[in-house]
Write a protein that holds these residues in place. Structure first.
Motif, PDB file in Angstrom:
ATOM      1  N   PHE A   1       0.869  -1.173   0.000  1.00 25.11           N
ATOM      2  CA  PHE A   1       0.000   0.000   0.000  1.00 25.11           C
ATOM      3  C   PHE A   1       0.903   1.219   0.000  1.00 25.11           C
ATOM      4  O   PHE A   1       1.601   1.480   0.983  1.00 25.11           O
ATOM      5  N   GLY A   2       0.929   1.932  -1.116  1.00 20.44           N
ATOM      6  CA  GLY A   2       1.805   3.089  -1.264  1.00 20.44           C
ATOM      7  C   GLY A   2       1.039   4.394  -1.210  1.00 20.44           C
ATOM      8  O   GLY A   2       0.027   4.560  -1.902  1.00 20.44           O
ATOM      9  N   MET A   3       1.526   5.311  -0.402  1.00 17.36           N
ATOM     10  CA  MET A   3       0.919   6.629  -0.247  1.00 17.36           C
ATOM     11  C   MET A   3       1.904   7.681  -0.736  1.00 17.36           C
ATOM     12  O   MET A   3       3.071   7.664  -0.340  1.00 17.36           O
ATOM     13  N   VAL A   4       1.425   8.571  -1.589  1.00 18.89           N
ATOM     14  CA  VAL A   4       2.269   9.610  -2.172  1.00 18.89           C
ATOM     15  C   VAL A   4       1.747  10.972  -1.737  1.00 18.89           C
ATOM     16  O   VAL A   4       0.587  11.307  -1.984  1.00 18.89           O
ATOM     17  N   ASN A   5       2.597  11.745  -1.073  1.00 15.69           N
ATOM     18  CA  ASN A   5       2.281  13.098  -0.642  1.00 15.69           C
ATOM     19  C   ASN A   5       2.374  13.983  -1.889  1.00 15.69           C
ATOM     20  O   ASN A   5       3.472  14.267  -2.365  1.00 15.69           O
ATOM     21  N   ALA A   6       1.231  14.382  -2.422  1.00 17.15           N
ATOM     22  CA  ALA A   6       1.238  15.070  -3.706  1.00 17.15           C
ATOM     23  C   ALA A   6       0.191  16.177  -3.761  1.00 17.15           C
ATOM     24  O   ALA A   6      -0.741  16.220  -2.964  1.00 17.15           O
TER      25      ALA A   6
ATOM     26  N   GLY B   1      -1.298  12.940 -10.653  1.00 13.84           N
ATOM     27  CA  GLY B   1      -1.980  11.669 -10.891  1.00 13.84           C
ATOM     28  C   GLY B   1      -1.063  10.517 -11.238  1.00 13.84           C
ATOM     29  O   GLY B   1      -1.521   9.507 -11.771  1.00 13.84           O
ATOM     30  N   GLN B   2       0.219  10.638 -10.920  1.00 14.29           N
ATOM     31  CA  GLN B   2       1.169   9.588 -11.292  1.00 14.29           C
ATOM     32  C   GLN B   2       1.633   8.751 -10.093  1.00 14.29           C
ATOM     33  O   GLN B   2       2.745   8.235 -10.076  1.00 14.29           O
ATOM     34  N   GLN B   3       0.749   8.578  -9.120  1.00 15.19           N
ATOM     35  CA  GLN B   3       1.095   7.784  -7.940  1.00 15.19           C
ATOM     36  C   GLN B   3       1.591   6.384  -8.314  1.00 15.19           C
ATOM     37  O   GLN B   3       2.598   5.926  -7.754  1.00 15.19           O
ATOM     38  N   PRO B   4       0.931   5.681  -9.252  1.00 15.56           N
ATOM     39  CA  PRO B   4       1.433   4.347  -9.608  1.00 15.56           C
ATOM     40  C   PRO B   4       2.863   4.363 -10.143  1.00 15.56           C
ATOM     41  O   PRO B   4       3.648   3.452  -9.870  1.00 15.56           O
ATOM     42  N   LYS B   5       3.219   5.400 -10.877  1.00 15.29           N
ATOM     43  CA  LYS B   5       4.578   5.519 -11.413  1.00 15.29           C
ATOM     44  C   LYS B   5       5.597   5.659 -10.284  1.00 15.29           C
ATOM     45  O   LYS B   5       6.708   5.127 -10.366  1.00 15.29           O
ATOM     46  N   VAL B   6       5.236   6.351  -9.217  1.00 19.12           N
ATOM     47  CA  VAL B   6       6.128   6.508  -8.063  1.00 19.12           C
ATOM     48  C   VAL B   6       6.277   5.171  -7.337  1.00 19.12           C
ATOM     49  O   VAL B   6       7.391   4.708  -7.069  1.00 19.12           O
TER      50      VAL B   6
ATOM     51  N   VAL C   1      -1.933   5.478  -3.800  1.00 17.63           N
ATOM     52  CA  VAL C   1      -2.883   6.572  -3.629  1.00 17.63           C
ATOM     53  C   VAL C   1      -2.171   7.880  -3.297  1.00 17.63           C
ATOM     54  O   VAL C   1      -1.056   7.883  -2.785  1.00 17.63           O
ATOM     55  N   GLY C   2      -2.847   8.978  -3.582  1.00 18.38           N
ATOM     56  CA  GLY C   2      -2.343  10.302  -3.248  1.00 18.38           C
ATOM     57  C   GLY C   2      -2.863  10.742  -1.902  1.00 18.38           C
ATOM     58  O   GLY C   2      -3.985  10.421  -1.524  1.00 18.38           O
TER      59      GLY C   2
ATOM     60  N   SER D   1       6.003  14.197   8.807  1.00 15.24           N
ATOM     61  CA  SER D   1       7.311  14.826   8.558  1.00 15.24           C
ATOM     62  C   SER D   1       7.471  15.314   7.125  1.00 15.24           C
ATOM     63  O   SER D   1       8.582  15.475   6.639  1.00 15.24           O
ATOM     64  N   ASP D   2       6.351  15.514   6.428  1.00 13.40           N
ATOM     65  CA  ASP D   2       6.344  15.994   5.047  1.00 13.40           C
ATOM     66  C   ASP D   2       7.098  15.069   4.090  1.00 13.40           C
ATOM     67  O   ASP D   2       7.627  15.506   3.073  1.00 13.40           O
ATOM     68  N   VAL D   3       7.145  13.755   4.408  1.00 11.84           N
ATOM     69  CA  VAL D   3       7.806  12.823   3.501  1.00 11.84           C
ATOM     70  C   VAL D   3       6.988  12.703   2.219  1.00 11.84           C
ATOM     71  O   VAL D   3       5.762  12.845   2.235  1.00 11.84           O
ATOM     72  N   PRO D   4       7.640  12.437   1.078  1.00 14.84           N
ATOM     73  CA  PRO D   4       6.915  12.321  -0.181  1.00 14.84           C
ATOM     74  C   PRO D   4       6.214  10.981  -0.364  1.00 14.84           C
ATOM     75  O   PRO D   4       5.265  10.878  -1.130  1.00 14.84           O
ATOM     76  N   VAL D   5       6.690   9.955   0.349  1.00 12.29           N
ATOM     77  CA  VAL D   5       6.166   8.607   0.164  1.00 12.29           C
ATOM     78  C   VAL D   5       6.185   7.867   1.495  1.00 12.29           C
ATOM     79  O   VAL D   5       7.133   7.989   2.273  1.00 12.29           O
ATOM     80  N   GLU D   6       5.144   7.077   1.736  1.00 12.55           N
ATOM     81  CA  GLU D   6       5.126   6.103   2.828  1.00 12.55           C
ATOM     82  C   GLU D   6       4.526   4.831   2.257  1.00 12.55           C
ATOM     83  O   GLU D   6       3.518   4.881   1.539  1.00 12.55           O
ATOM     84  N   ILE D   7       5.159   3.694   2.559  1.00 13.47           N
ATOM     85  CA  ILE D   7       4.695   2.426   1.995  1.00 13.47           C
ATOM     86  C   ILE D   7       4.627   1.380   3.102  1.00 13.47           C
ATOM     87  O   ILE D   7       5.561   1.232   3.891  1.00 13.47           O
ATOM     88  N   GLU D   8       3.515   0.660   3.142  1.00 12.15           N
ATOM     89  CA  GLU D   8       3.358  -0.448   4.081  1.00 12.15           C
ATOM     90  C   GLU D   8       3.159  -1.731   3.284  1.00 12.15           C
ATOM     91  O   GLU D   8       2.895  -1.680   2.071  1.00 12.15           O
ATOM     92  N   ALA D   9       3.269  -2.886   3.950  1.00  6.26           N
ATOM     93  CA  ALA D   9       3.155  -4.148   3.231  1.00  6.26           C
ATOM     94  C   ALA D   9       2.577  -5.243   4.118  1.00  6.26           C
ATOM     95  O   ALA D   9       2.624  -5.161   5.345  1.00  6.26           O
ATOM     96  N   VAL D  10       2.065  -6.257   3.440  1.00  2.00           N
ATOM     97  CA  VAL D  10       1.645  -7.492   4.081  1.00  2.00           C
ATOM     98  C   VAL D  10       2.461  -8.606   3.424  1.00  2.00           C
ATOM     99  O   VAL D  10       2.555  -8.669   2.198  1.00  2.00           O
ATOM    100  N   ILE D  11       3.091  -9.439   4.261  1.00  2.93           N
ATOM    101  CA  ILE D  11       3.896 -10.535   3.733  1.00  2.93           C
ATOM    102  C   ILE D  11       3.413 -11.860   4.275  1.00  2.93           C
ATOM    103  O   ILE D  11       2.716 -11.917   5.300  1.00  2.93           O
TER     104      ILE D  11
END
Length: 152
Positions: free
Chosen positions: A93-98, A103-108, A131-132, A138-148
């Motif tokens: 699950f990727g989050m893009v601070n935008a 609209g290019q969240q998938p590209k990131v 998602v955007g 902390s104003d990071v551009p990206v945060e990503i979580e995962a399930v393994i």
């Protein structure tokens, strides 16, 4: 070739899994499934990459930040499973601070997805959301979580 060998061949090393700054744990395991907390683009010195994509930060810069997030996810996954050879990526699950018009969240987030497949092979293929967000901690551009899934 092992996952660790593929990681080294790509020129990457896993970061140290640090202590969370707030009230959560790096992962939570339920049977053979582990939920990995969101990872941000933290550098070796502890600082984070900051910026909003579409407002001063380029897609390419955000992609590099997403790779850092992916390396942190792999580090946490290794701690959870004991070895990257036991890790199967199920969901990212990727989050893009935008900005609202970006609209290019998938590209990131693709750079993180690509890293998982490059390092884990077929075990790195996963379901995903990108998602955007109006802001991230902390104003990071990206945060990503995962399930393994942790393999025997």
């Amino acid at each position: 070739m092992s996952a660790e060998d593929r990681l080294a061949a790509l020129g990457h090393t896993l970061p140290t899994v640090g202590k969370p700054l707030f009230n959560y744990v790096p992962f939570r395991r339920a049977g053979d499934i582990a939920f990995l907390s969101g990872q941000v683009p933290r550098l070796a010195d502890g600082t984070v990459i900051a910026g909003k994509v579409g407002a001063g930060m380029s897609v390419e810069e955000a992609q590099k930040a997403a790779i850092l997030c992916g390396l942190h996810l792999l580090a946490v996954a290794k701690v959870a499973a004991g070895s990257l050879e036991k890790v199967e990526m199920l969901k990212i699950f990727g989050m893009v601070n935008a900005t609202p018009e970006f609209g290019q969240q998938p590209k990131v987030i693709d750079t993180c997805s690509n890293l998982m497949v490059e390092v884990l092979g077929e075990r790195g293929r996963h379901a995903r959301s990108a998602v955007g967000m109006g802001s991230l901690p902390s104003d990071v551009p990206v945060e990503i979580e995962a399930v393994i899934r942790i393999l025997d």
